[in-house]
Enzyme design. Structure first.
Site, PDB file in Angstrom:
ATOM      1  N   CYS A  35      18.751  36.826  58.029  1.00 11.09           N
ATOM      2  CA  CYS A  35      18.061  37.647  59.023  1.00 11.09           C
ATOM      3  C   CYS A  35      17.062  36.808  59.816  1.00 11.09           C
ATOM      4  CB  CYS A  35      17.355  38.814  58.320  1.00 11.09           C
ATOM      5  SG  CYS A  35      16.144  39.682  59.330  1.00 11.09           S
ATOM      6  N   CYS A  71      13.496  38.072  59.615  1.00 16.78           N
ATOM      7  CA  CYS A  71      12.923  37.762  58.302  1.00 16.78           C
ATOM      8  C   CYS A  71      12.436  36.320  58.257  1.00 16.78           C
ATOM      9  CB  CYS A  71      13.958  37.994  57.196  1.00 16.78           C
ATOM     10  SG  CYS A  71      14.590  39.682  57.089  1.00 16.78           S
TER      11      CYS A  71
END
Length: 446
Positions: free
Chosen positions: A73, A76
């Protein structure tokens, strides 16, 4: 918001709010706790949790901020260094907050148990009770937001210097309430209810000088300061429960504020209609004069929220109200925060240069019911294509088409509209999407 196991707190630990206390012990504190063979250290590092140690860590630490992430991600990965910077500061609070992370892609069972449906999902565990975090993600703002979870509900200030330090250390992202000559119990219920939205305190020791500084002419009084907008207001009562909470609730918003993907979330819990003024460009010098007129109108009409947006700053949002470059600015509407808005007939008449008269005519017409009901219009296909959300939808659609050609006729993209207060903050402008993605938590990006 305090957990169900926490009771309201009234303290005089002003050091909680000072920058020094944020850093106190942050690098020197090292407390080792053995949990089922796992050694956790409260040393400012980000803990790596999994199925084997998650529950033990949550039960051992009073406050744990958990990042459920996925290695692939992008959002993230951008969040990770912010958490690394925030972790030692949070660990150094008088009520330490431990920062931890869980590879939710790898530990799917653990992620499912905690209702993780997107990445990153951020949760604050207070005495084992989780609360999803929707606040800012930059390290300094993250610290300031999370510090509110462990701060006292009402801080007691005993001197002029305490008052000044409290106002300074509270920062500019939340409104600040200071009660002068008030017992802390008077504002405690509201402080508990709105703890995550504002700072609350009472000053028991103060001089005439500090009263003059803040424009107070008598006590008891409740001062509301909104540093980000250089605004303040004073409430002299009555200090009955309903009147007091009504003042506090309305003071959570500034008199007039710029509408953006980030600020629009402030409207989520406010049920008042919005007098929205749409201008061509927020940065123009003439816009400043208009804002002063709107502030005066907002003071006299507290049952409405006053906001403004520039067509050049958020074109997609402005276009939802049938505004474009051919529109005569400013354009005023009353918006219900969902899909309905109202124009006022005859408000455009008169001297266009006299903004005070134009605003007054608009309000008068609205109060008299001389309105035209309209509904929000959806964005154009090109506007939809410009947003990151749309790009993701298109890519998913292409995958579906390639996989099952026969189903393509059944697939319809739902256009992004202004929609509800909760949905509208999703936004559509690619220029603003990157910044708002860092601020708005409810919408998982990946």
């Amino acid at each position: 918001m305090p957990s169900s196991s926490s009771s309201p707190t009234i303290h005089s630990p002003f050091s909680i709010f000072s920058l020094q206390s944020l850093l106190l012990f942050s690098f020197s504190l090292s407390l080792s706790i053995s949990v089922h063979g796992n050694q956790f250290k409260l040393d400012g590092s980000v803990l790596e949790l999994d199925d084997s140690n998650f529950d033990a860590a949550i039960s051992k630490f009073d406050y744990v901020f958990v990042d459920f992430y996925a290695p692939w991600c992008g959002h993230c990965n951008r969040l990770a260094p912010e958490l690394e910077r925030a972790a030692p500061v949070l660990a150094g609070l008088r009520q330490p907050i431990v920062v931890a992370k869980v590879d939710a892609d790898k530990h799917k069972k653990l992620a499912s148990k905690h209702d993780v449906d997107g990445y990153p999902t951020l949760k604050m565990f207070m005495h084992g009770v989780p609360t999803e975090y929707y606040g800012p993600r930059k390290a300094d703002l993250l610290v300031q937001s999370l510090a509110k979870f462990v701060a006292p509900d009402v801080s007691v200030l005993s001197s002029d210097s305490d008052v000044r330090d409290f106002a300074k250390a509270a920062g500019s992202d939340f409104p600040i309430f200071i009660g002068f000559g008030l017992n802390e119990s008077v504002i405690l219920d509201s402080a508990v209810k709105y703890k995550k939205k504002a700072w609350f305190s009472v000053a028991n020791g103060f001089s005439d000088e500090i009263m003059t500084t803040y424009g107070l002419n008598k006590v008891p009084a409740l001062l509301a300061i909104y540093p980000a907008y250089d605004e303040q207001s004073i409430f002299y009562g009555p200090f009955e429960e309903n009147s007091l909470e009504d003042y506090i609730k309305k003071s959570l918003l500034p008199l007039v504020f710029p509408i953006s993907q980030g600020s629009l979330k402030l409207l989520q819990d406010d049920q008042r209609k919005v007098l929205l003024t749409i201008i061509e460009d927020e940065t123009e010098e003439k816009s400043k004069g208009l804002l002063e007129v709107l502030k005066a109108a907002a003071s006299a009409n507290p049952d409405l929220v006053f906001g403004y947006v520039g067509l050049q700053q958020w074109e997609d949002f402005a276009q939802s109200f049938e505004v474009d470059m051919k529109t005569e600015f400013p354009r005023m509407v009353v918006w219900d925060g969902n899909e309905n808005y109202y124009l006022v007939t005859g408000s455009e008449n008169g001297d266009k240069a006299d903004m005070a008269s134009q605003v007054s005519r608009f309000l008068e017409g609205y109060r008299e019911g001389r309105v035209i009901h309209k509904r929000i219009t959806g964005p154009s296909l090109m506007s939809l294509m410009d947003s990151k959300v749309a790009v993701i939808l298109v890519l998913l659609l292409i995958c579906v088409v390639l996989a099952v050609v026969l189903i393509v006729s059944m697939v319809q993209d739902e256009p992004l509209t202004v929609g509800t207060r909760e949905k509208v903050v999703e936004g559509r402008s690619s220029a603003l999407q990157q910044e708002s993605g860092e601020l708005l938590g409810p919408y998982k990006e990946d």
